[in-house]
Design a protein around this motif. Sequence first.
Motif, PDB file in Angstrom:
ATOM      1  N   PRO A 155       0.841  -1.327   0.008  1.00 50.62           N
ATOM      2  CA  PRO A 155      -0.078  -0.039  -0.084  1.00 50.62           C
ATOM      3  C   PRO A 155       0.940   1.130   0.064  1.00 50.62           C
ATOM      4  N   LEU A 156       1.653   1.297   0.789  1.00 53.38           N
ATOM      5  CA  LEU A 156       2.572   2.644   0.922  1.00 53.38           C
ATOM      6  C   LEU A 156       3.724   2.695  -0.115  1.00 53.38           C
ATOM      7  N   ALA A 157       3.915   1.606  -0.552  1.00 52.81           N
ATOM      8  CA  ALA A 157       5.123   1.282  -1.431  1.00 52.81           C
ATOM      9  C   ALA A 157       4.562   0.733  -2.792  1.00 52.81           C
ATOM     10  N   LEU A 162       9.772   1.791   6.230  1.00 49.49           N
ATOM     11  CA  LEU A 162      11.004   1.726   6.050  1.00 49.49           C
ATOM     12  C   LEU A 162      11.090   1.646   4.431  1.00 49.49           C
ATOM     13  N   ALA A 163      10.379   0.982   3.724  1.00 45.14           N
ATOM     14  CA  ALA A 163      10.508   0.696   2.330  1.00 45.14           C
ATOM     15  C   ALA A 163      10.355   2.094   1.745  1.00 45.14           C
ATOM     16  N   ARG A 164       9.416   2.659   1.958  1.00 44.49           N
ATOM     17  CA  ARG A 164       8.885   4.223   1.417  1.00 44.49           C
ATOM     18  C   ARG A 164      10.079   4.950   1.757  1.00 44.49           C
ATOM     19  N   TYR A 165      10.764   4.925   2.927  1.00 44.21           N
ATOM     20  CA  TYR A 165      11.771   5.831   3.212  1.00 44.21           C
ATOM     21  C   TYR A 165      13.194   5.430   2.367  1.00 44.21           C
ATOM     22  N   VAL A 166      13.474   4.379   2.142  1.00 44.54           N
ATOM     23  CA  VAL A 166      14.589   4.060   1.493  1.00 44.54           C
ATOM     24  C   VAL A 166      14.139   4.062   0.035  1.00 44.54           C
ATOM     25  N   LEU A 167      13.064   3.952  -0.565  1.00 41.81           N
ATOM     26  CA  LEU A 167      12.784   4.261  -2.021  1.00 41.81           C
ATOM     27  C   LEU A 167      12.868   5.864  -2.257  1.00 41.81           C
ATOM     28  N   ASP A 168      12.402   6.432  -1.353  1.00 43.68           N
ATOM     29  CA  ASP A 168      12.505   8.169  -1.301  1.00 43.68           C
ATOM     30  C   ASP A 168      13.979   8.777  -1.162  1.00 43.68           C
ATOM     31  N   HIS A 169      14.742   7.850  -0.461  1.00 46.38           N
ATOM     32  CA  HIS A 169      15.933   8.589  -0.053  1.00 46.38           C
ATOM     33  C   HIS A 169      17.036   7.501  -0.419  1.00 46.38           C
ATOM     34  N   PRO A 170      17.344   7.316  -1.626  1.00 45.50           N
ATOM     35  CA  PRO A 170      18.202   6.124  -2.177  1.00 45.50           C
ATOM     36  C   PRO A 170      19.624   6.260  -1.683  1.00 45.50           C
ATOM     37  N   GLU A 171      20.188   7.650  -1.446  1.00 49.64           N
ATOM     38  CA  GLU A 171      21.120   7.698  -0.863  1.00 49.64           C
ATOM     39  C   GLU A 171      21.604   6.986   0.423  1.00 49.64           C
ATOM     40  N   THR A 172      20.679   6.668   1.162  1.00 48.38           N
ATOM     41  CA  THR A 172      20.768   6.117   2.393  1.00 48.38           C
ATOM     42  C   THR A 172      21.434   4.561   2.129  1.00 48.38           C
ATOM     43  N   VAL A 173      21.133   4.019   1.031  1.00 51.35           N
ATOM     44  CA  VAL A 173      21.578   2.491   0.874  1.00 51.35           C
ATOM     45  C   VAL A 173      22.548   2.318  -0.428  1.00 51.35           C
ATOM     46  N   ALA A 174      22.515   3.529  -1.142  1.00 50.40           N
ATOM     47  CA  ALA A 174      22.951   3.261  -2.521  1.00 50.40           C
ATOM     48  C   ALA A 174      24.607   2.696  -2.507  1.00 50.40           C
ATOM     49  N   GLY A 175      24.788   1.792  -2.858  1.00 50.79           N
ATOM     50  CA  GLY A 175      26.336   1.200  -2.884  1.00 50.79           C
ATOM     51  C   GLY A 175      26.727   0.716  -1.615  1.00 50.79           C
ATOM     52  N   LYS A 176      25.674   0.507  -0.684  1.00 46.51           N
ATOM     53  CA  LYS A 176      26.159  -0.200   0.655  1.00 46.51           C
ATOM     54  C   LYS A 176      25.929  -1.506   0.766  1.00 46.51           C
ATOM     55  N   HIS A 177      26.315  -2.380   1.751  1.00 45.85           N
ATOM     56  CA  HIS A 177      25.892  -3.561   2.137  1.00 45.85           C
ATOM     57  C   HIS A 177      24.685  -3.206   3.287  1.00 45.85           C
ATOM     58  N   VAL A 178      23.499  -3.708   2.943  1.00 45.80           N
ATOM     59  CA  VAL A 178      22.402  -3.615   3.838  1.00 45.80           C
ATOM     60  C   VAL A 178      21.951  -4.937   4.378  1.00 45.80           C
ATOM     61  N   LEU A 179      21.445  -4.790   5.577  1.00 43.90           N
ATOM     62  CA  LEU A 179      21.043  -5.891   6.650  1.00 43.90           C
ATOM     63  C   LEU A 179      19.565  -5.523   6.996  1.00 43.90           C
ATOM     64  N   TYR A 239       4.943   8.639   8.526  1.00 42.40           N
ATOM     65  CA  TYR A 239       3.880   8.254   7.343  1.00 42.40           C
ATOM     66  C   TYR A 239       2.543   7.954   8.028  1.00 42.40           C
ATOM     67  N   THR A 240       1.425   8.125   7.428  1.00 45.49           N
ATOM     68  CA  THR A 240       0.236   7.371   7.670  1.00 45.49           C
ATOM     69  C   THR A 240       0.017   6.143   6.984  1.00 45.49           C
ATOM     70  N   VAL A 241       0.040   4.984   7.392  1.00 45.41           N
ATOM     71  CA  VAL A 241       0.412   3.715   6.731  1.00 45.41           C
ATOM     72  C   VAL A 241      -0.763   3.001   6.663  1.00 45.41           C
ATOM     73  N   PRO A 242      -1.374   2.657   5.377  1.00 47.40           N
ATOM     74  CA  PRO A 242      -2.415   1.779   5.389  1.00 47.40           C
ATOM     75  C   PRO A 242      -1.998   0.441   5.850  1.00 47.40           C
ATOM     76  N   VAL A 243      -2.758  -0.095   6.797  1.00 49.78           N
ATOM     77  CA  VAL A 243      -2.837  -1.624   7.242  1.00 49.78           C
ATOM     78  C   VAL A 243      -3.919  -2.279   7.320  1.00 49.78           C
ATOM     79  N   PRO A 244      -3.866  -3.819   7.343  1.00 47.40           N
ATOM     80  CA  PRO A 244      -5.124  -4.633   7.234  1.00 47.40           C
ATOM     81  C   PRO A 244      -5.747  -4.696   8.668  1.00 47.40           C
ATOM     82  N   ALA A 245      -6.960  -4.255   8.776  1.00 42.99           N
ATOM     83  CA  ALA A 245      -7.917  -4.230   9.873  1.00 42.99           C
ATOM     84  C   ALA A 245      -7.765  -5.471  10.712  1.00 42.99           C
TER      85      ALA A 245
END
Length: 205
Positions: free
Chosen positions: A9-11, A52-69, A180-186
Motif C-alpha cells: 500500500p505505501l510502496a 522503511l521501504a517508503r523511506y529507502v525508496l525516497d532516499h536512495p542515498e541512504t543505501v546506494a552502494g552499501k551493504h544492507v542488512l 507516514y500514515t500507513v495503510p494496514v489490514p484491519a
Amino acid sequence: MHTALLPVPLAPEISLHLAEGGTGLFDATGGEFRSDTPPPFWAFVWAGGQALARYVLDHPETVAGKHVLDVASGSGVAAIAAARAGAASVEAVDLDPAAARATGRNAAANGVTVRARAADLTEAGPADVILAGDVFYTRSVADHMTAALRRAAASGSSILVGDPGRGYFPERLFVRRAEYTVPVPAALEDAETLVTAVWEMRVTR
C-alpha cells in the motif's frame, strides 16, 4: 496459507505474496498461538516495514552502494526496497525459516537479489546499514534487539527502524527522520491506518 501477489500500500512499486482480504495472523494456526508453529508474520506487510521501504525508496542515498542488512525481515519489503534503491548487496535475516523463504520468493517477484536466511541479528555479519521494522513488540524482544542494534551502531553501522508506536520502542535512543500514515489490514491492527515513523539510532560509544 494462501497468498496472492499484491502491491504494498505505501510502496506500490513493490509487490509481495501476501494474505488476501480479511485473513488474520492466526487463521493458519487454527486461531491459536502455538510455539511449535510460528504465526505467518511473513504473509503480511507490517506498518514499520512499509515505512522503511517508503523511506529507502525516497532516499536512495541512504543505501546506494552499501551493504544492507534487513533484520526480522518478514516479507522482505525493506530488503527489496534497499535492493531497488541501489544497495551493493542486501541480506535479510529472520528467525522463521518460512519468512526467509518468503523473502526470497518476493525478491524474485520484484526482479532483485536478496540473500535471505533464517538467523538472528547477532548471527549476521557486519553491515553498512541495518533496517529493522516492527521489532519492539514485546519486552524481551525489544531488550534483545536494542542491545544488538546498539552494538552494531557502535561498530559503525547506520541503524534505521520503522515503528508505529509499539509500547517497547526505546525512543530516547533514536532521532525521528520521517513519519507516514500507513495503510494496514484491519484484521491485524484493529485500524485502517497507523502513524508510523522512521527513526535513526543515535551513535553512543
